[in-house]
Motif scaffolding. Structure first.
Motif, PDB file in Angstrom:
ATOM      1  N   VAL A 190       0.859  -1.180   0.000  1.00  0.00           N
ATOM      2  CA  VAL A 190       0.000   0.000   0.000  1.00  0.00           C
ATOM      3  C   VAL A 190       0.897   1.232   0.000  1.00  0.00           C
ATOM      4  O   VAL A 190       1.825   1.341   0.793  1.00  0.00           O
ATOM      5  N   GLY A 191       0.641   2.166  -0.901  1.00  0.00           N
ATOM      6  CA  GLY A 191       1.475   3.347  -1.042  1.00  0.00           C
ATOM      7  C   GLY A 191       2.509   3.222  -2.133  1.00  0.00           C
ATOM      8  O   GLY A 191       3.107   4.220  -2.550  1.00  0.00           O
ATOM      9  N   GLU A 192       2.726   1.992  -2.615  1.00  0.00           N
ATOM     10  CA  GLU A 192       3.708   1.789  -3.684  1.00  0.00           C
ATOM     11  C   GLU A 192       3.049   1.531  -5.028  1.00  0.00           C
ATOM     12  O   GLU A 192       3.593   1.876  -6.070  1.00  0.00           O
ATOM     13  N   ILE A 193       1.885   0.924  -5.013  1.00  0.00           N
ATOM     14  CA  ILE A 193       1.166   0.599  -6.243  1.00  0.00           C
ATOM     15  C   ILE A 193       0.056   1.621  -6.461  1.00  0.00           C
ATOM     16  O   ILE A 193      -0.707   1.933  -5.547  1.00  0.00           O
ATOM     17  N   GLU A 194      -0.026   2.140  -7.659  1.00  0.00           N
ATOM     18  CA  GLU A 194      -0.956   3.240  -7.939  1.00  0.00           C
ATOM     19  C   GLU A 194      -2.403   2.784  -8.119  1.00  0.00           C
ATOM     20  O   GLU A 194      -3.319   3.570  -7.907  1.00  0.00           O
ATOM     21  N   GLU A 195      -2.629   1.551  -8.514  1.00  0.00           N
ATOM     22  CA  GLU A 195      -3.989   1.070  -8.728  1.00  0.00           C
ATOM     23  C   GLU A 195      -4.776   1.090  -7.413  1.00  0.00           C
ATOM     24  O   GLU A 195      -4.188   1.038  -6.330  1.00  0.00           O
ATOM     25  N   PRO A 196      -6.109   1.179  -7.487  1.00  0.00           N
ATOM     26  CA  PRO A 196      -6.922   1.208  -6.264  1.00  0.00           C
ATOM     27  C   PRO A 196      -6.663  -0.015  -5.387  1.00  0.00           C
ATOM     28  O   PRO A 196      -6.697  -1.152  -5.865  1.00  0.00           O
ATOM     29  N   VAL A 197      -6.397   0.218  -4.114  1.00  0.00           N
ATOM     30  CA  VAL A 197      -6.077  -0.865  -3.188  1.00  0.00           C
ATOM     31  C   VAL A 197      -7.235  -1.856  -3.107  1.00  0.00           C
ATOM     32  O   VAL A 197      -8.391  -1.474  -2.924  1.00  0.00           O
ATOM     33  N   GLY A 198      -6.925  -3.125  -3.278  1.00  0.00           N
ATOM     34  CA  GLY A 198      -7.935  -4.163  -3.195  1.00  0.00           C
ATOM     35  C   GLY A 198      -8.622  -4.468  -4.506  1.00  0.00           C
ATOM     36  O   GLY A 198      -9.478  -5.366  -4.557  1.00  0.00           O
ATOM     37  N   SER A 199      -8.259  -3.773  -5.573  1.00  0.00           N
ATOM     38  CA  SER A 199      -8.832  -4.065  -6.887  1.00  0.00           C
ATOM     39  C   SER A 199      -8.069  -5.214  -7.538  1.00  0.00           C
ATOM     40  O   SER A 199      -6.945  -5.542  -7.152  1.00  0.00           O
ATOM     41  N   ARG A 200      -8.668  -5.837  -8.549  1.00  0.00           N
ATOM     42  CA  ARG A 200      -7.968  -6.900  -9.276  1.00  0.00           C
ATOM     43  C   ARG A 200      -6.656  -6.379  -9.852  1.00  0.00           C
ATOM     44  O   ARG A 200      -5.621  -7.069  -9.775  1.00  0.00           O
ATOM     45  N   ALA A 201      -6.687  -5.157 -10.399  1.00  0.00           N
ATOM     46  CA  ALA A 201      -5.473  -4.580 -10.981  1.00  0.00           C
ATOM     47  C   ALA A 201      -4.386  -4.391  -9.925  1.00  0.00           C
ATOM     48  O   ALA A 201      -3.193  -4.574 -10.214  1.00  0.00           O
ATOM     49  N   TRP A 202      -4.770  -4.030  -8.699  1.00  0.00           N
ATOM     50  CA  TRP A 202      -3.784  -3.837  -7.616  1.00  0.00           C
ATOM     51  C   TRP A 202      -3.127  -5.165  -7.252  1.00  0.00           C
ATOM     52  O   TRP A 202      -1.903  -5.248  -7.127  1.00  0.00           O
ATOM     53  N   PHE A 203      -3.937  -6.212  -7.092  1.00  0.00           N
ATOM     54  CA  PHE A 203      -3.377  -7.532  -6.779  1.00  0.00           C
ATOM     55  C   PHE A 203      -2.472  -8.019  -7.909  1.00  0.00           C
ATOM     56  O   PHE A 203      -1.395  -8.589  -7.661  1.00  0.00           O
ATOM     57  N   GLU A 204      -2.893  -7.820  -9.140  1.00  0.00           N
ATOM     58  CA  GLU A 204      -2.091  -8.287 -10.271  1.00  0.00           C
ATOM     59  C   GLU A 204      -0.773  -7.535 -10.363  1.00  0.00           C
ATOM     60  O   GLU A 204       0.272  -8.131 -10.682  1.00  0.00           O
ATOM     61  N   LYS A 205      -0.782  -6.232 -10.070  1.00  0.00           N
ATOM     62  CA  LYS A 205       0.456  -5.460 -10.067  1.00  0.00           C
ATOM     63  C   LYS A 205       1.374  -5.928  -8.938  1.00  0.00           C
ATOM     64  O   LYS A 205       2.592  -6.061  -9.123  1.00  0.00           O
ATOM     65  N   LEU A 206       0.805  -6.183  -7.764  1.00  0.00           N
ATOM     66  CA  LEU A 206       1.579  -6.692  -6.633  1.00  0.00           C
ATOM     67  C   LEU A 206       2.261  -8.007  -7.009  1.00  0.00           C
ATOM     68  O   LEU A 206       3.463  -8.193  -6.769  1.00  0.00           O
ATOM     69  N   ASP A 207       1.501  -8.913  -7.602  1.00  0.00           N
ATOM     70  CA  ASP A 207       2.063 -10.217  -7.975  1.00  0.00           C
ATOM     71  C   ASP A 207       3.149 -10.062  -9.036  1.00  0.00           C
ATOM     72  O   ASP A 207       4.160 -10.781  -9.006  1.00  0.00           O
ATOM     73  N   ASP A 208       2.957  -9.133  -9.953  1.00  0.00           N
ATOM     74  CA  ASP A 208       3.949  -8.909 -10.998  1.00  0.00           C
ATOM     75  C   ASP A 208       5.264  -8.397 -10.404  1.00  0.00           C
ATOM     76  O   ASP A 208       6.350  -8.857 -10.785  1.00  0.00           O
ATOM     77  N   ILE A 209       5.175  -7.453  -9.456  1.00  0.00           N
ATOM     78  CA  ILE A 209       6.380  -6.922  -8.810  1.00  0.00           C
ATOM     79  C   ILE A 209       7.097  -8.031  -8.049  1.00  0.00           C
ATOM     80  O   ILE A 209       8.320  -8.180  -8.133  1.00  0.00           O
ATOM     81  N   ARG A 210       6.350  -8.810  -7.315  1.00  0.00           N
ATOM     82  CA  ARG A 210       6.983  -9.865  -6.513  1.00  0.00           C
ATOM     83  C   ARG A 210       7.617 -10.930  -7.399  1.00  0.00           C
ATOM     84  O   ARG A 210       8.747 -11.373  -7.128  1.00  0.00           O
ATOM     85  N   MET A 211       6.935 -11.325  -8.440  1.00  0.00           N
ATOM     86  CA  MET A 211       7.493 -12.348  -9.317  1.00  0.00           C
ATOM     87  C   MET A 211       8.769 -11.856 -10.002  1.00  0.00           C
ATOM     88  O   MET A 211       9.772 -12.573 -10.060  1.00  0.00           O
ATOM     89  N   LYS A 212       8.747 -10.627 -10.508  1.00  0.00           N
ATOM     90  CA  LYS A 212       9.883 -10.132 -11.280  1.00  0.00           C
ATOM     91  C   LYS A 212      10.996  -9.565 -10.410  1.00  0.00           C
ATOM     92  O   LYS A 212      12.178  -9.841 -10.642  1.00  0.00           O
ATOM     93  N   ASP A 213      10.639  -8.778  -9.402  1.00  0.00           N
ATOM     94  CA  ASP A 213      11.656  -8.063  -8.631  1.00  0.00           C
ATOM     95  C   ASP A 213      12.142  -8.863  -7.424  1.00  0.00           C
ATOM     96  O   ASP A 213      13.329  -8.832  -7.102  1.00  0.00           O
ATOM     97  N   VAL A 214      11.239  -9.557  -6.765  1.00  0.00           N
ATOM     98  CA  VAL A 214      11.621 -10.298  -5.558  1.00  0.00           C
ATOM     99  C   VAL A 214      12.185 -11.673  -5.910  1.00  0.00           C
ATOM    100  O   VAL A 214      13.236 -12.076  -5.401  1.00  0.00           O
ATOM    101  N   PHE A 215      11.516 -12.396  -6.796  1.00  0.00           N
ATOM    102  CA  PHE A 215      11.888 -13.782  -7.074  1.00  0.00           C
ATOM    103  C   PHE A 215      12.580 -13.994  -8.421  1.00  0.00           C
ATOM    104  O   PHE A 215      12.907 -15.132  -8.756  1.00  0.00           O
ATOM    105  N   CYS A 216      12.782 -12.922  -9.173  1.00  0.00           N
ATOM    106  CA  CYS A 216      13.451 -13.042 -10.477  1.00  0.00           C
ATOM    107  C   CYS A 216      12.816 -14.144 -11.327  1.00  0.00           C
ATOM    108  O   CYS A 216      13.499 -14.938 -11.987  1.00  0.00           O
ATOM    109  N   GLU A 217      11.491 -14.205 -11.268  1.00  0.00           N
ATOM    110  CA  GLU A 217      10.699 -15.121 -12.089  1.00  0.00           C
ATOM    111  C   GLU A 217      11.025 -16.588 -11.825  1.00  0.00           C
ATOM    112  O   GLU A 217      10.934 -17.431 -12.736  1.00  0.00           O
ATOM    113  N   ASN A 218      11.370 -16.912 -10.592  1.00  0.00           N
ATOM    114  CA  ASN A 218      11.701 -18.292 -10.258  1.00  0.00           C
ATOM    115  C   ASN A 218      11.233 -18.609  -8.841  1.00  0.00           C
ATOM    116  O   ASN A 218      11.789 -18.103  -7.868  1.00  0.00           O
ATOM    117  N   LEU A 219      10.206 -19.457  -8.733  1.00  0.00           N
ATOM    118  CA  LEU A 219       9.671 -19.843  -7.428  1.00  0.00           C
ATOM    119  C   LEU A 219      10.029 -21.283  -7.062  1.00  0.00           C
ATOM    120  O   LEU A 219       9.451 -21.842  -6.139  1.00  0.00           O
TER     121      LEU A 219
END
Length: 271
Positions: free
Chosen positions: A19-48
């Protein structure tokens, strides 16, 4: 004054993850999808692969500190049964919203990692990513994870890592200097000021926000002692927040940087 578990609850209830980092409305589908995209690419380098245990389709899984539901969206369809807890009612509210939007199954509840409400030997797999370093008694959390795991069960737990840059006073000051020069910072919760801190402890605490009450980093030796009841341990270093420097580097460079300079360490433990 020592911070309490209620201080932790208050902070994360007022500042749910991202919250505060993603511009999409908090709790919207777009917000969750952006969160998942950041975590997959930036946190896990696309490898789980380090987080997906063999046989998860037959496992009862507990997600400690589930936040807005990333791991439920990612793993719950693979597990036999998913349960998620978080100390923050607001985070559970977001996770429930995610469950509704994405049509997921699972049990979500407010809970405290220092005193889990589950009976002994309930789960086959316990996951806790970047959570128990925010609580007053981290060692107690590890004991609780061991308690609720079945014999032979697996725990994947990550915390902040004292990598070689953070263990050296000279290198740590160099990192802060470079952050100031190149204006490297994460958005939201006052984290823009973390390059101005004077100690490692403050740097780690402020990573999650200026008012974050507790943030701790550990060496491998400290973690080995803390997880002493477990029969087998493995460690995986990961996560360099490339988005803080607004860098777009090739995947192989990001993965190398993550494993070499990572700010997080995953403990893979077997009961």
């Amino acid at each position: 004054m020592d911070k309490t578990i209620e201080d932790v609850r208050t902070f994360w209830n007022e500042n749910p993850l991202f919250v505060g980092e993603i511009e999409e409305p908090v709790g919207s589908r777009a917000w969750f999808e952006k969160l998942d995209d950041i975590r997959m690419k930036d946190v896990f380098c696309e490898n789980l692969s380090d987080w997906i245990v063999p046989g998860i389709q037959n496992m009862r899984m507990l997600d400690i500190g589930c936040g807005p539901g990333f791991w439920q969206r990612t793993l719950s369809a693979r597990a036999k049964q998913y349960s998620g807890i978080d100390i923050s009612p607001k985070s559970i509210e977001l996770a429930c919203r995610s469950q509704e939007i994405f049509g997921l199954q699972g049990k979500l509840a407010v809970g405290n990692a220092e005193g889990l409400s589950f009976p002994d030997e309930t789960f086959d797999y316990v996951l806790s990513e970047g959570v128990i370093h925010h609580t007053p008694d981290t060692a107690r959390c590890v004991q609780e994870i061991h308690r609720v795991l079945k014999p032979g069960g697996m725990a994947h737990v990550s915390v902040y890592y004292k990598n070689f840059l953070l263990r050296s006073g000279i290198l740590f000051r160099a990192v802060l200097f470079l952050m100031r020069i190149f204006r490297i910072s994460l958005k939201g919760r006052g984290r823009e000021e973390m390059c101005k801190v004077s100690s490692l402890e403050e740097f780690v605490r402020m990573y999650d926000g200026r008012d974050n009450p507790i943030g701790k980093a550990y060496t491998r030796e400290e973690l080995k002692r803390m997880f002493g009841k477990f029969s087998r341990l493995q460690y995986v270093v990961y996560y360099v927040p490339m988005r803080a420097a607004r860098l777009r580097l090739p995947l192989f460079i990001r993965r190398w940087a993550s494993s070499t300079f990572g700010l997080m360490i995953l403990v893979k433990a077997v009961k």
